[in-house]
Design a protein around this motif. Sequence first.
Motif, short mmCIF file in Angstrom:
data_model
loop_
_atom_site.label_atom_id
_atom_site.label_comp_id
_atom_site.label_asym_id
_atom_site.label_seq_id
_atom_site.Cartn_x
_atom_site.Cartn_y
_atom_site.Cartn_z
N LEU A 7 0.81 -0.87 0.25
CA LEU A 7 0.05 -0.16 -0.08
C LEU A 7 1.03 1.10 -0.22
O LEU A 7 0.24 2.54 0.05
CB LEU A 7 -0.97 0.14 1.30
N ARG A 8 1.51 0.75 0.14
CA ARG A 8 3.17 2.57 0.30
C ARG A 8 2.83 3.06 -1.30
O ARG A 8 2.52 1.94 -2.67
CB ARG A 8 4.48 1.84 -0.23
N ASP A 9 3.00 4.47 -1.38
CA ASP A 9 3.24 5.36 -2.14
C ASP A 9 3.94 4.93 -3.59
O ASP A 9 4.11 4.92 -4.89
CB ASP A 9 3.10 6.90 -1.94
N GLU A 10 5.04 4.52 -3.07
CA GLU A 10 6.56 3.74 -3.37
C GLU A 10 6.28 3.13 -5.04
O GLU A 10 7.64 3.05 -6.36
CB GLU A 10 7.79 3.43 -2.88
N GLY A 11 5.07 2.16 -4.99
CA GLY A 11 5.21 0.73 -5.35
C GLY A 11 5.31 -0.06 -5.04
O GLY A 11 4.80 -0.12 -4.34
N PRO A 12 5.45 -1.33 -5.92
CA PRO A 12 5.76 -2.99 -5.75
C PRO A 12 6.59 -2.77 -4.96
O PRO A 12 7.73 -2.77 -4.36
CB PRO A 12 6.12 -3.68 -6.58
N PRO A 13 6.55 -3.70 -2.79
CA PRO A 13 6.72 -3.80 -2.15
C PRO A 13 8.14 -5.11 -2.35
O PRO A 13 7.68 -5.77 -3.37
CB PRO A 13 5.89 -4.41 -1.12
N PRO A 14 9.45 -4.84 -1.81
CA PRO A 14 10.41 -6.14 -2.11
C PRO A 14 8.91 -7.63 -0.88
O PRO A 14 8.59 -7.21 -0.45
CB PRO A 14 10.99 -5.78 -0.85
N PHE A 15 9.22 -8.81 -1.45
CA PHE A 15 9.04 -10.21 -1.31
C PHE A 15 10.43 -10.98 -1.04
O PHE A 15 10.84 -11.31 -2.24
CB PHE A 15 8.33 -10.91 -1.70
N HIS A 37 -4.30 -8.91 0.11
CA HIS A 37 -5.16 -7.35 -0.75
C HIS A 37 -4.00 -6.70 -1.05
O HIS A 37 -3.23 -6.52 0.30
CB HIS A 37 -5.85 -7.11 0.35
N CYS A 38 -4.01 -5.61 -1.71
CA CYS A 38 -2.94 -5.06 -2.20
C CYS A 38 -3.09 -4.31 -3.33
O CYS A 38 -4.24 -3.91 -3.58
CB CYS A 38 -1.55 -5.30 -2.54
N VAL A 39 -2.53 -3.11 -3.13
CA VAL A 39 -2.45 -1.68 -4.33
C VAL A 39 -1.92 -2.06 -5.40
O VAL A 39 -2.32 -2.20 -6.53
CB VAL A 39 -2.71 -0.44 -3.80
N VAL A 57 -3.91 -13.33 -5.29
CA VAL A 57 -4.08 -11.72 -4.96
C VAL A 57 -5.18 -11.15 -5.72
O VAL A 57 -6.18 -11.09 -6.96
CB VAL A 57 -2.60 -11.09 -6.21
N VAL A 58 -5.67 -9.93 -4.68
CA VAL A 58 -6.61 -9.05 -4.76
C VAL A 58 -6.57 -7.54 -4.65
O VAL A 58 -5.89 -7.33 -3.64
CB VAL A 58 -7.73 -9.82 -3.71
N ARG A 59 -6.80 -7.19 -5.24
CA ARG A 59 -5.74 -6.00 -5.92
C ARG A 59 -6.95 -4.65 -5.60
O ARG A 59 -8.70 -5.49 -6.18
CB ARG A 59 -5.55 -5.48 -7.38
N HIS A 60 -6.69 -4.10 -4.65
CA HIS A 60 -7.87 -2.46 -4.42
C HIS A 60 -7.45 -0.95 -4.68
O HIS A 60 -5.97 -1.20 -5.12
CB HIS A 60 -7.42 -2.44 -2.42
N PRO A 61 -8.08 -0.19 -4.73
CA PRO A 61 -7.46 0.84 -5.61
C PRO A 61 -7.28 1.81 -4.32
O PRO A 61 -7.23 1.81 -3.11
CB PRO A 61 -9.33 1.23 -5.99
N ALA A 62 -6.04 2.63 -4.79
CA ALA A 62 -5.52 3.11 -3.27
C ALA A 62 -6.42 4.53 -2.61
O ALA A 62 -7.33 5.26 -3.75
CB ALA A 62 -4.41 4.18 -4.57
N VAL A 63 -6.37 4.22 -1.39
CA VAL A 63 -7.34 5.29 -0.95
C VAL A 63 -6.92 6.41 0.28
O VAL A 63 -6.17 5.24 0.90
CB VAL A 63 -8.79 4.18 -0.45
N LEU A 64 -7.54 7.27 0.26
CA LEU A 64 -6.17 8.23 1.13
C LEU A 64 -7.56 8.31 2.26
O LEU A 64 -6.77 9.88 2.77
CB LEU A 64 -5.62 9.64 -0.23
N ALA A 78 -3.89 0.64 5.49
CA ALA A 78 -3.81 -1.23 5.82
C ALA A 78 -4.71 -1.50 6.73
O ALA A 78 -5.29 -2.52 7.09
CB ALA A 78 -2.10 -1.60 6.36
N ASP A 79 -4.79 -0.99 8.03
CA ASP A 79 -5.08 -0.74 9.81
C ASP A 79 -6.41 -1.31 8.46
O ASP A 79 -7.21 -1.95 8.95
CB ASP A 79 -5.09 0.43 10.20
N THR A 80 -7.67 -0.17 7.75
CA THR A 80 -8.39 0.01 7.08
C THR A 80 -8.88 -0.89 6.40
O THR A 80 -10.03 -1.93 6.61
CB THR A 80 -9.17 1.32 7.04
#
Length: 214
Positions: A7-15, A37-39, A57-64, A78-80
């Motif tokens: 969910l970070r603004d920077e894009g795909p996270p490491p795994f 669940h990810c952006v 993988v379930v993609r979600h829109p970025a929600v601010l 992530a909490d919400t």
Amino acid sequence: MHFVYGLRDEGPPPFGLVEYLAMRSAKEVHASKVYLHCVHAPQASYWWNKAREFVTVVRHPAVLEYADRCTAHHAHRADTLRLSVLQKYGGIYLDMDVLSIRPFPASIREHAEFVMAWQDSHVADTVRSRKEHYGLCNAGMLSVPKARFVRLWQKSYEHFRTNGRDRWWDEHSVILPANLTDEHPELVREHLITPLPAKHMWVPLWDRIETAVL
């Protein structure tokens, strides 16, 4: 099994290995389908390729915003999101650094509507300094769909006020569910929330790990 990541603004996270073990142990111990669940889906890697064999993988829109309140930090998004996922689907939510050792007892899975465990980090000089526990940790939760405790928790976001690493950082994620449980004992009596001892889920607790590393 639900995990929230990316969910970070920077894009795909490491795994890496830690994330893989969290998801693999959840699948083996809880014998369940695993959803991420990810952006942004994780970066390509050996361990993500292995995880893709059993992870949906379930993609979600970025929600601010949530409940008309700004969620500036990705951790609060992530909490919400985890609450929304549990409220809709039910199941078990775990953080990406939580390893599953054994399943929840059958008595809890069959009779509890919503389950969390106490977080026994230090309470001195905190808003819960006169309480036995610091809070209820949202790094792991068990829920039925449309759990009433989650509905109360979500409603509380009308008063959300943190913008990141400030004095209210974990007010809604850890402090508030504990306050609800303490102030409304009928929720426990009616099994709307089942608070487990910290030792049943958080061993070792995050602050013990930090102390050991330092």
